[in-house]
Design an enzyme around this catalytic site. Structure first.
Site, PDB file in Angstrom:
ATOM      1  N   GLY A  97       9.384  -0.910  -1.521  1.00 50.86           N
ATOM      2  CA  GLY A  97       8.336  -1.572  -2.286  1.00 50.86           C
ATOM      3  C   GLY A  97       7.956  -0.775  -3.527  1.00 50.86           C
ATOM      4  O   GLY A  97       8.759   0.011  -4.057  1.00 50.86           O
ATOM      5  N   ILE A 121       7.184  -6.541   2.870  1.00 49.00           N
ATOM      6  CA  ILE A 121       6.583  -7.828   3.255  1.00 49.00           C
ATOM      7  C   ILE A 121       5.513  -8.257   2.251  1.00 49.00           C
ATOM      8  O   ILE A 121       5.170  -9.415   2.164  1.00 49.00           O
ATOM      9  CB  ILE A 121       5.981  -7.780   4.683  1.00 49.00           C
ATOM     10  CG1 ILE A 121       4.842  -6.768   4.791  1.00 49.00           C
ATOM     11  CG2 ILE A 121       7.056  -7.541   5.720  1.00 49.00           C
ATOM     12  CD1 ILE A 121       4.013  -6.930   6.074  1.00 49.00           C
ATOM     13  N   ASP A 122       4.975  -7.296   1.489  1.00 50.82           N
ATOM     14  CA  ASP A 122       3.826  -7.592   0.621  1.00 50.82           C
ATOM     15  C   ASP A 122       4.179  -8.479  -0.585  1.00 50.82           C
ATOM     16  O   ASP A 122       3.287  -9.078  -1.186  1.00 50.82           O
ATOM     17  CB  ASP A 122       3.186  -6.290   0.107  1.00 50.82           C
ATOM     18  CG  ASP A 122       2.731  -5.394   1.245  1.00 50.82           C
ATOM     19  OD1 ASP A 122       2.509  -5.911   2.349  1.00 50.82           O
ATOM     20  OD2 ASP A 122       2.619  -4.164   1.026  1.00 50.82           O
ATOM     21  N   GLY A 165      -0.652  -7.158   3.689  1.00 49.05           N
ATOM     22  CA  GLY A 165      -0.362  -7.432   2.278  1.00 49.05           C
ATOM     23  C   GLY A 165      -0.785  -6.257   1.404  1.00 49.05           C
ATOM     24  O   GLY A 165      -0.630  -6.300   0.199  1.00 49.05           O
ATOM     25  N   GLU A 216      -5.999  -8.151   4.405  1.00 54.13           N
ATOM     26  CA  GLU A 216      -6.467  -6.814   4.801  1.00 54.13           C
ATOM     27  C   GLU A 216      -6.994  -6.024   3.601  1.00 54.13           C
ATOM     28  O   GLU A 216      -6.749  -6.389   2.453  1.00 54.13           O
ATOM     29  CB  GLU A 216      -5.328  -6.025   5.466  1.00 54.13           C
ATOM     30  CG  GLU A 216      -4.214  -5.676   4.508  1.00 54.13           C
ATOM     31  CD  GLU A 216      -3.170  -4.748   5.089  1.00 54.13           C
ATOM     32  OE1 GLU A 216      -3.388  -4.148   6.155  1.00 54.13           O
ATOM     33  OE2 GLU A 216      -2.110  -4.602   4.447  1.00 54.13           O
TER      34      GLU A 216
END
Ligand code: F6P
Length: 292
Positions: A97, A121-122, A165, A216
């Site tokens: 990421g 995943i973010d 996220g 979150e």
């Protein structure tokens, strides 16, 4: 040509499909992996890729080459150690990421050939509309909601789902496209407690449950519930569910595998053409290689 593969930061479902596709596209003896991301690079924990048996793991979630968030690699000393261990390789492929992307840029600026691919995943990596892991993470959240709300509805209760996220609301937003969400909280400014209490009350009076999704890192969920309850006069109806790491551990969807292999194919093509210092991204429905 000697190729080194590395996954860094939070693992994401589909990483293994990406890694296996690259491994399968070259001579087995030419592909190596760094165990535990930049941490392994500092420690020279580098092994031939065939030792991890890539094809046995390619459809699994997680990272078969492990991962890390290495603070040491951010120091000058740690970085120098890592760079020294790259001298045998023609190219380093980094999958990760935002943080991993920064690390890869530093490595490139130190004169090492780099290919970067987005794996988080973010879905918050600049320059790409998709990053490996996102579809599966959303799928797991939808599963959590769809398997919780029937029970909530039986009591006309509310459930607040906290989804991952980091500071990106991409997962939270996409969930609303895939299942029924009554109230979405992506930023602190979305926390209108009076409005939420009115919504819950209205739905309760119609004998309906209420689905709330919160990204979150906005506010502690217990605090959110306490604040809503200050405006709510129908008793104890709010429950919560932190979806958490099942989003990262979810079995990759077919779309995930296809996307991961799409990114990998472009990385392979670039390496075979000796075109380095590129990011492989997804834009407007196409995989593209862009100057990194
Ligand atoms: O960056 C991926 C991610 O799963 C975020 O969504 C989340 O905030 C974070 O990693 C959790 O990290 P850890 O697994 O270190 O708790």
């Amino acid at each position: 040509m000697k190729i080194l593969l590395l996954a860094s930061g939070g693992d994401s479902p589909g990483m293994n499909a990406f890694l296996a596709k690259i491994y399968n596209s070259f001579n087995k003896e030419d592909v190596f992996c760094c165990i535990e991301g930049y941490k392994g690079l500092i420690e020279n924990n580098i092994i031939p890729m065939y030792q991890v048996d890539p094809n046995a793991h390619k459809f699994e979630a997680g990272s078969m080459v492990y991962s890390s968030r290495s603070k040491e690699f951010q120091t000058q000393e740690g970085f120098a150690k890592g760079i020294a261990n790259l001298s045998d390789f023609d190219v380093l492929v980094v999958l990760g990421g935002n943080g991993s992307c920064e690390g890869a840029k530093r490595i490139m600026n130190a004169g090492i050939n780099i290919i970067f691919a987005p794996g988080t995943i973010d879905n918050d990596v600049d320059g790409t509309e998709y990053s490996i892991g996102f579809d599966t993470a959303v799928k797991e959240c939808v599963y959590a909601i769809e398997n919780t709300m029937p029970s909530m509805n039986s009591f006309s209760r509310t459930c607040i789902f906290e989804v991952m996220g980091r500071h990106s609301s991409e997962i939270a937003k996409e969930i609303t496209n895939r299942c029924n969400v009554d109230y979405l909280i992506c930023e602190e400014s979305d926390l209108d407690y009076d409005k939420i209490a009115k919504l819950i009350t209205a739905r309760y009076n119609q004998r309906k449950g209420t689905t709330i999704v919160i990204r979150e890192n906005i506010l502690d969920i217990k605090e959110v519930i306490a604040n809503i309850n200050k405006n709510l006069y129908i008793g104890d109806v709010i429950r919560s569910h932190i979806v958490g790491h099942v989003q990262r551990g979810g079995k990759p969807t077919q779309r995930e595998i296809d996307m991961a292999e799409g990114f990998a194919s472009l990385a392979v093509e670039s390496i075979k053409n000796k075109q380095f210092n590129l990011g492989v991204y997804y834009q407007n429905g196409k995989f593209i290689a862009k100057k990194f």
